[in-house]
Design an enzyme around this catalytic site. Structure first.
Site, mmCIF file in Angstrom:
data_model
loop_
_atom_site.group_PDB
_atom_site.id
_atom_site.type_symbol
_atom_site.label_atom_id
_atom_site.label_comp_id
_atom_site.label_asym_id
_atom_site.label_seq_id
_atom_site.Cartn_x
_atom_site.Cartn_y
_atom_site.Cartn_z
ATOM 1 N N GLY A 46 -3.166 -5.220 -7.947
ATOM 2 C CA GLY A 46 -2.692 -6.554 -8.303
ATOM 3 C C GLY A 46 -1.191 -6.546 -8.490
ATOM 4 O O GLY A 46 -0.608 -5.510 -8.854
ATOM 5 N N GLN A 51 6.814 -9.332 -11.425
ATOM 6 C CA GLN A 51 7.099 -7.896 -11.286
ATOM 7 C C GLN A 51 8.108 -7.590 -10.180
ATOM 8 O O GLN A 51 8.666 -6.504 -10.144
ATOM 9 C CB GLN A 51 5.796 -7.125 -11.008
ATOM 10 C CG GLN A 51 4.831 -7.150 -12.176
ATOM 11 C CD GLN A 51 3.550 -6.432 -11.806
ATOM 12 O OE1 GLN A 51 2.642 -7.050 -11.261
ATOM 13 N NE2 GLN A 51 3.488 -5.144 -12.066
ATOM 14 N N CYS A 91 -0.500 -0.342 -14.610
ATOM 15 C CA CYS A 91 0.357 -1.419 -14.107
ATOM 16 C C CYS A 91 1.466 -0.797 -13.272
ATOM 17 O O CYS A 91 2.032 0.229 -13.668
ATOM 18 C CB CYS A 91 0.946 -2.172 -15.295
ATOM 19 S SG CYS A 91 2.046 -3.512 -14.829
ATOM 20 N N LEU A 92 1.778 -1.423 -12.143
ATOM 21 C CA LEU A 92 2.847 -0.879 -11.289
ATOM 22 C C LEU A 92 4.205 -0.907 -12.000
ATOM 23 O O LEU A 92 5.102 -0.170 -11.629
ATOM 24 C CB LEU A 92 2.920 -1.659 -9.966
ATOM 25 C CG LEU A 92 1.680 -1.517 -9.066
ATOM 26 C CD1 LEU A 92 1.818 -2.389 -7.830
ATOM 27 C CD2 LEU A 92 1.463 -0.050 -8.678
ATOM 28 N N HIS A 133 -4.795 -9.752 -16.526
ATOM 29 C CA HIS A 133 -3.610 -8.885 -16.553
ATOM 30 C C HIS A 133 -2.448 -9.541 -15.787
ATOM 31 O O HIS A 133 -1.317 -9.585 -16.280
ATOM 32 C CB HIS A 133 -3.997 -7.529 -15.942
ATOM 33 C CG HIS A 133 -2.881 -6.541 -15.801
ATOM 34 N ND1 HIS A 133 -2.900 -5.311 -16.413
ATOM 35 C CD2 HIS A 133 -1.731 -6.580 -15.090
ATOM 36 C CE1 HIS A 133 -1.787 -4.654 -16.093
ATOM 37 N NE2 HIS A 133 -1.069 -5.393 -15.282
ATOM 38 N N GLU A 134 -2.757 -10.072 -14.594
ATOM 39 C CA GLU A 134 -1.699 -10.660 -13.758
ATOM 40 C C GLU A 134 -1.208 -11.992 -14.321
ATOM 41 O O GLU A 134 -0.009 -12.286 -14.264
ATOM 42 C CB GLU A 134 -2.177 -10.842 -12.317
ATOM 43 C CG GLU A 134 -2.638 -9.565 -11.606
ATOM 44 C CD GLU A 134 -1.653 -8.415 -11.659
ATOM 45 O OE1 GLU A 134 -0.429 -8.659 -11.762
ATOM 46 O OE2 GLU A 134 -2.091 -7.257 -11.638
ATOM 47 N N HIS A 137 1.298 -11.412 -16.885
ATOM 48 C CA HIS A 137 2.645 -11.151 -16.338
ATOM 49 C C HIS A 137 3.423 -12.458 -16.168
ATOM 50 O O HIS A 137 4.619 -12.515 -16.447
ATOM 51 C CB HIS A 137 2.552 -10.470 -14.970
ATOM 52 C CG HIS A 137 2.414 -8.976 -15.025
ATOM 53 N ND1 HIS A 137 3.334 -8.165 -15.651
ATOM 54 C CD2 HIS A 137 1.496 -8.143 -14.482
ATOM 55 C CE1 HIS A 137 2.965 -6.885 -15.510
ATOM 56 N NE2 HIS A 137 1.845 -6.848 -14.808
HETATM 57 NI NI NI Z 1 0.710 -5.201 -14.203
#
Ligand code: NI
Length: 167
Positions: A46, A51, A91-92, A133-134, A137
């Site tokens: 995701g 991000q 998470c990236l 989660h997204e 963000h």
């Molecule tokens: Ni993330």
């Protein structure tokens, strides 16, 4: 298409609240294609526009085994949520860190697709967790903010150490 640089926690830009997309046009579709390429390359399941330092309400998700089912949610809204679950998240933007987070088990989400049309979907399990989660963000919330202050402090020191090693 292009790979986009991913912001790393604790970059303050990750705490920006994203603005709704007013028109789903070719510029948005190009951004989504770049986000998808960036997510697959990372690799991740995701990615939120936040991000990649674009503060628009767009997320890309692909939880399929063979990375063949890209799901795009523009201006996503959680309509209903129920149940509880706790699972390990990564998470990236927080590379190498995996921690358990409590979320709702099921969510119903309304969003726009790449044609600008409204759709609703019901998700549970991994997809529901990923959506929460997204969407966090887009609100400027990184998953580590659901953890205790002590855990967050430890994560920050670990990431600072990693940054020194790779610099
Ligand atoms: Ni993330």
């Amino acid at each position: 298409m292009a790979l986009l640089p991913i912001l790393r926690y604790p970059d303050p830009r990750l705490h920006t609240k994203a603005a709704p997309v007013s028109v789903v046009d070719d510029a948005i579709r190009t951004l989504v294609a770049d986000m998808a390429e960036t997510m697959y390359e990372a690799p991740g399941i995701g990615l939120a526009a936040t991000q990649v330092n674009v503060h628009k309400r767009i997320i890309a998700i692909d939880i399929s085994e063979d990375k063949s089912q890209l799901q795009v949610f523009i201006n996503p809204e959680i309509l209903t949520h129920d149940g509880e679950c706790e699972s390990e998240e990564g998470c990236l933007s927080v590379p190498g860190i995996y921690e358990r987070v409590r979320r709702n088990h099921r969510v119903r989400v309304r969003a726009l697709n790449l044609d600008g049309q409204v759709f609703e979907t019901e998700a549970e399990g991994l997809l529901a967790v990923c959506l929460q989660h997204e969407i966090d963000h887009l609100e400027g919330i990184v998953f580590v903010e659901h953890l205790s202050r002590l855990k967050r402090f430890r994560i920050k020191s670990k990431l600072a150490k990693q940054a020194r090693i790779t610099a």
